[in-house]
Design a protein around this motif. Structure first.
Motif, PDB file in Angstrom:
ATOM      1  N   ILE A  50     -70.747  77.151  77.124  1.00 51.84           N
ATOM      2  CA  ILE A  50     -71.794  77.957  78.345  1.00 51.84           C
ATOM      3  C   ILE A  50     -71.310  78.791  79.352  1.00 51.84           C
ATOM      4  CG2 ILE A  50     -74.041  78.143  77.752  1.00 51.84           C
ATOM      5  CD1 ILE A  50     -74.244  75.684  79.388  1.00 51.84           C
ATOM      6  N   GLY A  51     -70.204  77.646  80.304  1.00 47.50           N
ATOM      7  CA  GLY A  51     -69.183  77.225  80.620  1.00 47.50           C
ATOM      8  C   GLY A  51     -68.364  79.093  80.567  1.00 47.50           C
ATOM      9  N   LEU A  52     -67.444  79.023  79.645  1.00 48.06           N
ATOM     10  CA  LEU A  52     -67.304  80.157  78.980  1.00 48.06           C
ATOM     11  C   LEU A  52     -67.650  81.301  79.151  1.00 48.06           C
ATOM     12  CD1 LEU A  52     -65.081  79.600  75.739  1.00 48.06           C
ATOM     13  CD2 LEU A  52     -64.086  79.337  78.110  1.00 48.06           C
ATOM     14  N   ALA A  53     -69.005  81.501  78.536  1.00 50.14           N
ATOM     15  CA  ALA A  53     -69.698  82.708  79.352  1.00 50.14           C
ATOM     16  C   ALA A  53     -69.730  82.794  80.388  1.00 50.14           C
ATOM     17  CB  ALA A  53     -71.324  82.286  78.727  1.00 50.14           C
ATOM     18  N   GLN A  54     -70.059  82.004  81.548  1.00 49.22           N
ATOM     19  CA  GLN A  54     -70.173  82.147  82.712  1.00 49.22           C
ATOM     20  C   GLN A  54     -68.262  83.087  83.405  1.00 49.22           C
ATOM     21  OE1 GLN A  54     -71.854  82.707  85.411  1.00 49.22           O
ATOM     22  NE2 GLN A  54     -73.562  81.081  85.345  1.00 49.22           N
ATOM     23  N   GLY A 239     -82.374  75.913  77.223  1.00 45.59           N
ATOM     24  CA  GLY A 239     -81.594  76.276  78.213  1.00 45.59           C
ATOM     25  C   GLY A 239     -81.529  76.360  79.375  1.00 45.59           C
ATOM     26  N   GLY A 240     -82.963  75.222  79.343  1.00 41.54           N
ATOM     27  CA  GLY A 240     -83.604  75.560  80.776  1.00 41.54           C
ATOM     28  C   GLY A 240     -82.526  74.525  81.826  1.00 41.54           C
ATOM     29  N   ASP A 241     -81.578  73.582  81.146  1.00 37.83           N
ATOM     30  CA  ASP A 241     -80.726  73.058  82.432  1.00 37.83           C
ATOM     31  C   ASP A 241     -78.907  73.589  82.082  1.00 37.83           C
ATOM     32  OD1 ASP A 241     -80.252  72.556  79.087  1.00 37.83           O
ATOM     33  OD2 ASP A 241     -80.509  70.385  79.743  1.00 37.83           O
ATOM     34  N   TRP A 242     -79.282  75.146  81.355  1.00 41.54           N
ATOM     35  CA  TRP A 242     -78.003  75.261  81.157  1.00 41.54           C
ATOM     36  C   TRP A 242     -77.421  75.941  82.401  1.00 41.54           C
ATOM     37  CZ3 TRP A 242     -77.266  78.367  76.246  1.00 41.54           C
ATOM     38  CH2 TRP A 242     -77.546  77.638  74.833  1.00 41.54           C
ATOM     39  N   LEU A 243     -78.081  76.089  84.014  1.00 50.19           N
ATOM     40  CA  LEU A 243     -77.237  77.080  84.336  1.00 50.19           C
ATOM     41  C   LEU A 243     -76.315  76.041  85.333  1.00 50.19           C
ATOM     42  CD1 LEU A 243     -77.537  79.866  85.912  1.00 50.19           C
ATOM     43  CD2 LEU A 243     -79.528  79.004  87.629  1.00 50.19           C
ATOM     44  N   LEU A 244     -77.082  75.335  85.576  1.00 50.59           N
ATOM     45  CA  LEU A 244     -75.287  74.324  86.778  1.00 50.59           C
ATOM     46  C   LEU A 244     -74.289  73.874  85.404  1.00 50.59           C
ATOM     47  CD1 LEU A 244     -74.431  72.420  89.428  1.00 50.59           C
ATOM     48  CD2 LEU A 244     -76.104  70.780  87.932  1.00 50.59           C
ATOM     49  N   PRO A 245     -74.568  73.514  84.261  1.00 50.54           N
ATOM     50  CA  PRO A 245     -73.614  74.056  83.863  1.00 50.54           C
ATOM     51  C   PRO A 245     -72.349  74.409  83.593  1.00 50.54           C
ATOM     52  CG  PRO A 245     -74.840  71.991  82.816  1.00 50.54           C
ATOM     53  CD  PRO A 245     -75.581  73.265  84.055  1.00 50.54           C
ATOM     54  N   SER A 246     -72.981  75.847  83.773  1.00 52.45           N
ATOM     55  CA  SER A 246     -72.345  76.907  83.413  1.00 52.45           C
ATOM     56  C   SER A 246     -71.958  78.165  84.555  1.00 52.45           C
ATOM     57  CB  SER A 246     -73.442  77.709  83.195  1.00 52.45           C
ATOM     58  OG  SER A 246     -73.949  78.958  84.153  1.00 52.45           O
ATOM     59  N   PHE A 247     -71.615  77.493  86.050  1.00 51.76           N
ATOM     60  CA  PHE A 247     -71.225  77.031  87.101  1.00 51.76           C
ATOM     61  C   PHE A 247     -70.008  76.006  87.099  1.00 51.76           C
ATOM     62  CE2 PHE A 247     -74.576  80.036  88.228  1.00 51.76           C
ATOM     63  CZ  PHE A 247     -74.066  81.297  88.520  1.00 51.76           C
TER      64      PHE A 247
END
Length: 331
Positions: A50-54, A239-247
């Motif tokens: 998810i980090g790479l996706a962002q 997926g609800g907690d993916w946003l912060l780690p993705s950034f």
């Protein structure tokens, strides 16, 4: 070699090693056990992806708020197809992957066609996909899919390195190769670094934006597959907690919010550090909120340092320009 020693990646590598050694000492050596390393790496696979996706969206100066929604929607679709409709595992996973890629592609097309900021577009698609995800699974947990998939999710190479982590590393390597060694990847970075110069060079900035969002969706499709394989089941919270780690991973890894940078290795190393923070929280029995606090503070500090670094580079460029002109006139 000198450039790497002075790079953000080297700094993150040193910090990660120091952090790991500290955790090993604090755990009395238990963290070095094969099972502990396997668990650590198993929970790293999805954060890396998810980090790479962002990161690939940040590379063109865009943001993707729908990271968790795309992954959660794709995972829910896979689970429902297998459990409720008896779709074979390979076909269900392929359909989920294609749905995630299509969602990413749709984000890119909408950004280009409407000329609306990607922040707003992905916020809208996030809301829509969260509704679709809830429609698919409701309040239940879907877990009646073949055991073979779950077995793959828990299997490990030599009993230590989970296969899902190996898959994440392969995706990272392929993405690095694409961005650094192929024409489309270089064009994508050129569009993010200087859109005006890229357009004057014949590069389609619109195409770069669409490609970046489509790539992001495809990576999230892989993350959804690994989530389904490694989780007991899928539900509306996936997926609800993916946003912060993705950034957190790409920004800590050195990605610029203005675009033009590809920091695949930095993103992977930053994901390790974020995971180490969570491991330290469990080791010292701290409240989970401390993880978000620390990660948020590090992200903010990384953004500030990135801005300072960018301004210094601009000042150096301004200073060097007159010197170069004078040297040219003298010659």
């Amino acid at each position: 070699m000198k450039r790497f020693v002075r790079s953000t990646e080297m700094t993150l590598l040193v910090i990660g090693l120091v952090f790991f050694v500290g955790l090993v000492i604090a755990s009395g050596g238990d963290l070095l056990a094969a099972n502990s390393i396997r668990v650590l790496l198993q929970f790293l696979a999805v954060p890396v992806l998810i980090g790479l996706a962002q990161m690939v969206v940040l590379a063109v100066g865009q943001l993707n708020l729908a990271v968790g929604a795309i992954g959660g929607f794709a995972a829910a679709a896979m689970g429902v197809l297998m459990a409720d409709h008896g779709v074979p595992v390979p076909l269900a996973l392929l359909i989920g992957f294609l749905l995630a890629g299509a969602a990413g592609l749709l984000n890119g097309v909408l950004v280009v066609l409407t000329r609306i900021n990607g922040f707003i577009v992905t916020l809208a698609t996030m809301t829509i996909l969260l509704g679709v995800q809830y429609r698919l699974v409701g309040t239940r947990t879907v877990d009646a899919y073949p055991q073979g998939l779950k077995t793959f999710g828990s299997a490990a190479l030599f009993g230590v390195v989970p296969w899902i982590f190996v898959v994440a590393l392969i995706v990272a390597a392929l993405l690095a190769l694409l961005l650094k060694r192929t024409v489309p990847g270089r064009q994508l970075l050129a569009s993010g670094g200087n859109p005006i110069a890229a357009r004057l060079s014949g590069i389609s900035n619109d195409r770069s934006v669409i490609v970046a969002h489509a790539l992001s969706g495809a990576i999230l499709g892989v993350a959804a597959i690994l989530t389904v394989a490694s989780s007991p089941g899928v539900n509306k919270s996936i997926g609800g907690d993916w946003l912060l780690p993705s950034f957190a991973a790409p920004i800590i890894g050195g990605a610029l919010l203005t675009g033009g940078s590809a920091v695949v290795l930095g993103t992977v190393l930053a994901a390790f550090i974020v995971r180490f923070v969570d491991t330290a929280r469990a080791e010292f029995s701290l409240e989970p909120s401390w993880v978000n606090f620390v990660v948020g503070a590090v992200v903010l500090g990384s953004v500030v340092l990135g801005q300072v670094r960018a301004r210094r580079q601009e000042r150096r460029a301004v200073v060097k320009a007159p010197d170069a002109a004078v040297a040219g006139g003298v010659s």
